[in-house]
Enzyme design. Structure first.
Site, PDB file in Angstrom:
ATOM      1  N   GLY A  13      32.834  27.698  52.395  1.00 19.05           N
ATOM      2  CA  GLY A  13      31.734  28.616  52.687  1.00 19.05           C
ATOM      3  C   GLY A  13      32.246  29.944  53.224  1.00 19.05           C
ATOM      4  N   ASP A  14      31.318  30.886  53.397  1.00 23.37           N
ATOM      5  CA  ASP A  14      31.631  32.207  53.956  1.00 23.37           C
ATOM      6  C   ASP A  14      32.580  33.011  53.073  1.00 23.37           C
ATOM      7  OD1 ASP A  14      30.142  31.412  56.258  1.00 23.37           O
ATOM      8  OD2 ASP A  14      31.905  30.307  56.929  1.00 23.37           O
ATOM      9  N   GLU A  15      32.499  32.813  51.776  1.00 23.67           N
ATOM     10  CA  GLU A  15      33.388  33.535  50.869  1.00 23.67           C
ATOM     11  C   GLU A  15      32.848  34.926  50.532  1.00 23.67           C
ATOM     12  OE1 GLU A  15      32.220  30.466  50.114  1.00 23.67           O
ATOM     13  OE2 GLU A  15      33.957  29.125  50.049  1.00 23.67           O
ATOM     14  N   LYS A  17      29.454  35.255  49.207  1.00 25.67           N
ATOM     15  CA  LYS A  17      28.552  35.061  48.056  1.00 25.67           C
ATOM     16  C   LYS A  17      27.368  36.011  48.096  1.00 25.67           C
ATOM     17  CE  LYS A  17      28.057  30.720  49.248  1.00 25.67           C
ATOM     18  NZ  LYS A  17      29.089  30.531  50.252  1.00 25.67           N
ATOM     19  N   GLY A  41      24.559  31.397  55.859  1.00 21.45           N
ATOM     20  CA  GLY A  41      24.444  32.739  56.434  1.00 21.45           C
ATOM     21  C   GLY A  41      25.011  33.716  55.430  1.00 21.45           C
ATOM     22  N   HIS A  42      24.148  34.433  54.739  1.00 23.48           N
ATOM     23  CA  HIS A  42      24.601  35.343  53.699  1.00 23.48           C
ATOM     24  C   HIS A  42      24.434  36.784  54.176  1.00 23.48           C
ATOM     25  CE1 HIS A  42      23.816  31.920  50.604  1.00 23.48           C
ATOM     26  NE2 HIS A  42      24.924  31.765  51.279  1.00 23.48           N
ATOM     27  N   GLN A 225      27.028  27.441  51.184  1.00 23.32           N
ATOM     28  CA  GLN A 225      28.238  26.748  51.638  1.00 23.32           C
ATOM     29  C   GLN A 225      29.337  26.856  50.562  1.00 23.32           C
ATOM     30  OE1 GLN A 225      25.105  24.568  52.026  1.00 23.32           O
ATOM     31  NE2 GLN A 225      24.886  25.918  53.754  1.00 23.32           N
TER      32      GLN A 225
HETATM   33  P1  IMP Z   1      25.665  21.193  58.466  1.00 26.76           P
HETATM   34  O1  IMP Z   1      25.514  21.764  57.100  1.00 26.76           O
HETATM   35  O2  IMP Z   1      24.943  21.978  59.535  1.00 26.76           O
HETATM   36  O3  IMP Z   1      25.381  19.734  58.526  1.00 26.76           O
HETATM   37  O4  IMP Z   1      27.226  21.332  58.865  1.00 26.76           O
HETATM   38  C1  IMP Z   1      28.233  20.572  58.223  1.00 26.76           C
HETATM   39  C2  IMP Z   1      29.494  21.388  58.028  1.00 26.76           C
HETATM   40  O5  IMP Z   1      29.258  22.436  57.095  1.00 26.76           O
HETATM   41  C3  IMP Z   1      30.019  22.089  59.288  1.00 26.76           C
HETATM   42  O6  IMP Z   1      31.444  22.123  59.235  1.00 26.76           O
HETATM   43  C4  IMP Z   1      29.468  23.493  59.169  1.00 26.76           C
HETATM   44  O7  IMP Z   1      30.248  24.434  59.881  1.00 26.76           O
HETATM   45  C5  IMP Z   1      29.586  23.700  57.668  1.00 26.76           C
HETATM   46  N1  IMP Z   1      28.636  24.685  57.145  1.00 26.76           N
HETATM   47  C6  IMP Z   1      27.327  24.524  56.914  1.00 26.76           C
HETATM   48  N2  IMP Z   1      26.797  25.645  56.401  1.00 26.76           N
HETATM   49  C7  IMP Z   1      27.797  26.526  56.291  1.00 26.76           C
HETATM   50  C8  IMP Z   1      27.885  27.866  55.784  1.00 26.76           C
HETATM   51  O8  IMP Z   1      26.927  28.466  55.297  1.00 26.76           O
HETATM   52  N3  IMP Z   1      29.117  28.451  55.839  1.00 26.76           N
HETATM   53  C9  IMP Z   1      30.216  27.793  56.320  1.00 26.76           C
HETATM   54  N4  IMP Z   1      30.179  26.543  56.779  1.00 26.76           N
HETATM   55  C10 IMP Z   1      28.982  25.915  56.771  1.00 26.76           C
END
Ligand code: IMP
Length: 417
Positions: A13-15, A17, A41-42, A225
């Site tokens: 994630g966080d690339e 997008k 979070g975009h 993600q």
């Molecule tokens: P959850 O999606 O809140 O259940 O989190 C599970 C894992 O995914 C954790 O390591 C979060 O930090 C990660 N994660 C969830 N959404 C994002 C995102 O949009 N960007 C980066 N990591 C994410």
């Protein structure tokens, strides 16, 4: 004939997008979210102005682009409205061009309590979730007891079902986690408060997407993600609870795999991860600090610092496979400016074990600034060599390079629409 183009994050994630979706929507008629929730979070920057989106598709800043939320997305109704109202206050017109699937599972307050309590008892084994109730909401869906957007419009039945579900979850909260119950009345009030306002936006997303395609529209499918957070293909159990890979489009918004024309993998020029779990190329030295500070690597949803490391081409090769990626967009190349040497992970030693050790290839860095450069020829030779090496190592073509947060700071090497 229009095209169906997919945007997928390649690592954790966080690339970047959001920026690319926003850029490509110049030529798109619709943008669709098909999985995840407001854990995403975009970040978009338009003319220097920053907007962070969590749930609303990143096409929203372009007038006339339709935004759709497919049934694969878990929806917190209050958070959806909060985000929408924030955008409306900034002058973005939304309601006439937003469609939400009636099949979206609802995220309710007890999901958030359960998410937080589970993390709490896991102690140092915690996943590091965003605390948004994502996992428990997907669990309720798979357990076939979840409430969905459509249920909000039958108040009497909604109350009966909610009571049943909350009885079960409150029992767990009280007797297993020894914490407070969640109030049924407050949940009911909060859930129904927006029902009337939501209703005009609820529609058959599957049908709408098929109609748009038939009419020759260009459609963007916005992944949230990254591929290695995929519940099946990712670094389990340190993953999110949805399928984040391209296959999720079929189940998450009802568009079959044969209808996808191009799948773009968004890859940072280095790697980051927020939350716990394996990260073989993670750096704990001054280069790691450089990437974190220059790249402003702080989670857009939770504000947590992101872990930073070298580019992982080995992982990317598998990600190309599991998504059928057509091409790559390399983002944040400018963050590497000024480094003496740059490493690429091209394999692992002991790849089957917990302690997989990356095998690196080292390349010379560049001193010049690449920030805001918009042509390939404008890049320093060493930066071009770095991109060439990624292409060769992964056997994929780099079709876009992003050199800054603004929409315009992009090298476009392929026309998708
Ligand atoms: P959850 O999606 O809140 O259940 O989190 C599970 C894992 O995914 C954790 O390591 C979060 O930090 C990660 N994660 C969830 N959404 C994002 C995102 O949009 N960007 C980066 N990591 C994410």
């Amino acid at each position: 004939m229009g095209k169906n183009i997919v945007i997928i994050g390649t690592h954790w994630g966080d690339e970047g997008k959001g920026k690319i979706v926003d850029l490509l929507t110049e030529h798109a008629n619709a943008v669709v979210r098909f999985q995840g929730g407001h854990n995403a979070g975009h970040t978009l920057v338009v003319n220097g102005e920053k907007t962070i989106l969590h749930l609303i598709p990143s096409g929203i800043l372009r007038k006339n682009v339709e935004c759709l939320i497919g049934n694969g997305v878990v929806l917190s109704v209050p958070d959806f409205f909060k985000e929408m109202q924030g955008l409306e206050a900034a002058g973005v017109e939304i309601r006439g061009r937003m469609m939400v699937s009636p099949g979206c599972p609802l995220i309710l307050p007890h999901h958030i309590s359960l998410d937080l309590m589970r993390e709490n008892v896991r102690g140092n084994q915690k996943i590091g979730t965003t605390g948004r109730g994502i996992g428990p909401a997907y669990e309720d869906k798979v357990a076939r007891r979840g409430l969905r957007v459509a249920d909000l419009f039958n108040e009497k039945q909604f109350k009966i079902s909610l009571e049943e579900i909350m009885d079960y979850h409150n029992f767990v909260l009280e007797n297993y986690f020894h914490t407070n119950k969640v109030s049924l009345q407050e949940t009911l009030d909060a859930s129904l408060a927006f029902a009337d306002e939501l209703k005009p936006m609820v529609g058959d997303v599957v049908d709408r997407l098929a109609a748009l395609r038939a009419a020759g529209a260009n459609i963007l499918f916005e992944g949230a993600q990254g591929s290695m957070l995929d519940i099946d293909q990712g670094t389990y159990p340190y993953v999110t609870s949805s399928n984040t890979t391209a296959g999720a489009i079929s189940s998450g918004c009802g568009v079959g795999p044969m209808a996808l024309d191009y799948i773009l993998g968004i890859t940072k020029a280095y790697t980051t991860r927020v939350g716990s779990g394996p990260f073989p190329t993670e750096l704990f030295d001054s280069v790691g600090s450089h990437l974190a500070s220059v790249g402003k690597e702080v989670g857009a949803t939770t504000g947590r610092p992101r872990r930073c490391g070298w580019f992982d081409a080995h992982a990317l090769k598998r990600v190309i496979q599991i998504n059928s990626l057509s091409g790559l967009c390399i983002t944040k190349l400018d963050v590497l400016d000024g480094l003496d040497k740059i490493s690429i992970c091209i394999g692992y030693e002991n790849s089957e074990s917990e302690s997989a050790t990356p095998i690196y290839e080292e390349m010379p860095g560049w001193k010049e600034s690449t920030a805001g450069i918009r042509t390939l020829d404008g890049l320093p030779a060493n930066a071009r060599a770095y991109l060439d090496r990624i292409e060769a190592a992964c056997d994929v073509s780099i079709d876009f390079v992003s050199t800054g947060p603004d929409r315009e700071d992009t090298i476009v090497l392929k026309t998708l629409f």
